[in-house]
Scaffold this active site. Structure first.
Site, PDB file in Angstrom:
ATOM      1  N   GLY A  72     -34.632  23.399  49.960  1.00 15.22           N
ATOM      2  CA  GLY A  72     -35.968  24.015  49.884  1.00 15.22           C
ATOM      3  C   GLY A  72     -37.041  23.032  50.344  1.00 15.22           C
ATOM      4  O   GLY A  72     -37.925  23.372  51.143  1.00 15.22           O
ATOM      5  N   HIS A  73     -36.959  21.791  49.861  1.00 13.11           N
ATOM      6  CA  HIS A  73     -37.938  20.773  50.284  1.00 13.11           C
ATOM      7  C   HIS A  73     -37.807  20.482  51.775  1.00 13.11           C
ATOM      8  O   HIS A  73     -38.798  20.299  52.472  1.00 13.11           O
ATOM      9  CB  HIS A  73     -37.712  19.457  49.518  1.00 13.11           C
ATOM     10  CG  HIS A  73     -37.907  19.556  48.040  1.00 13.11           C
ATOM     11  ND1 HIS A  73     -36.860  19.503  47.149  1.00 13.11           N
ATOM     12  CD2 HIS A  73     -39.016  19.702  47.290  1.00 13.11           C
ATOM     13  CE1 HIS A  73     -37.320  19.601  45.923  1.00 13.11           C
ATOM     14  NE2 HIS A  73     -38.627  19.726  45.972  1.00 13.11           N
TER      15      HIS A  73
END
Ligand code: PAF
Length: 284
Positions: free
Chosen positions: A36-37
């Site tokens: 996600g990051h």
């Protein structure tokens, strides 16, 4: 990638990165990086010439009974992941550098920050708004990227940027990036690693039950009953508690008991095995 941990080093590094009028994006994180990051980083790279990532586990956004000490810290591993993504700068300040002796200021965003996680986690969004304002002032990015998974956090940060006339980045330069999900639909989160295999499997019910509730609401069924069925499904699947499961105006976050003709969002926070999971999805 250059890694800096003092404000002086940061200022030198950002002015070098900005040479020749290059633009700079900031991706604020608390580390324990996952896909996600990295998606935020990839989006930031499309939006600006240079990318800075901050890693800071911010103590002021954790409540007294929350997982600050247990929060995963893995700077070397995170740093290698960012290097591989071609990040230009890693800003990794110490707690003492961020909150020196005598630090006494706090930003409080009422309205969008009051309900949902704001009600369940008193002081949480004051901590988020204050640290993000500091990060903006420190890095002075042209744009910043945040995950839509933390929908309320995004609303708080946009409101803070608008209300305080922040120019770096101003409200339109704050980009919300779509939630990245595991194969079973569970939103990626650093907290997913706290789940045992059994609980992790049960956690997959969350996105499924949300999609079913959205289908019922979009089909014209009663909102309150659709949300009650969602809660029952989560509790039946092994969740211990549902903190909230609400339909809201996507922008003002006003809770709705019936559909409106503006964008809406289903927001849920639920606990499983002591881990609090949050998610949100669009409702049309
Ligand atoms: O979303 C997070 O990881 C944090 O809340 C943030 C925005 C980095 C502030 O500490």
């Amino acid at each position: 990638m250059q890694t800096v941990s003092t404000l002086d080093m940061l200022r030198n590094a950002t002015s070098t990165l900005r040479e020749g009028g290059r633009t700079l994006a900031l991706v604020p994180t608390m580390g324990a990086l996952h896909e996600g990051h990295l998606t935020l980083v990839r989006e930031a790279k499309k939006l600006a010439d240079r990318v800075a990532v901050s890693i800071f586990v911010n103590p002021t956004q954790f409540g007294p009974n929350e997982d600050l000490d247990a929060y995963p810290r893995q700077l070397a591993e995170d740093s290698a992941m960012l290097e591989a993504e071609g990040v230009d700068l890693l800003w990794a300040p110490t707690v003492e550098a961020m909150y020196p002796e005598g630090f006494a200021s706090s930003i409080s965003v009422t309205g969008v920050g009051a309900g949902f996680c704001g009600a369940d986690r008193p002081g949480h969004f004051d901590g988020v708004a204050t640290v993000v304002c500091k990060l903006f002032n420190q890095v002075r990015p042209d744009i910043a990227c945040f995950g839509e998974k933390d929908w309320q956090q995004l609303a708080v940060i946009r409101t803070m940027a608008r209300d305080l006339d922040l120019t770096f980045p101003h409200v339109d330069a704050i980009h919300g990036i779509a939630t990245v999900r595991e194969a079973d639909g569970l939103a990626m989160s650093s907290r997913n690693r706290y789940l045992t295999a059994e609980l992790r499997e049960a956690a997959g019910t969350l996105p499924l039950a949300m999609k079913e509730a959205i289908a019922r609401i979009e089909d014209g069924q009663d909102v309150t009953r659709s949300l009650a069925a969602l809660e029952d499904e989560l509790l039946g699947a092994g969740f211990d508690r549902v903190d909230y499961a609400d339909l809201a105006d996507a922008m003002s976050l006003e809770v709705l008991t019936a559909r409106i003709d503006r964008p809406m969002r289903l927001l849920v926070a639920a606990r499983i095995g002591g881990t609090r999971l949050i998610d949100n999805m669009a409702v049309s």
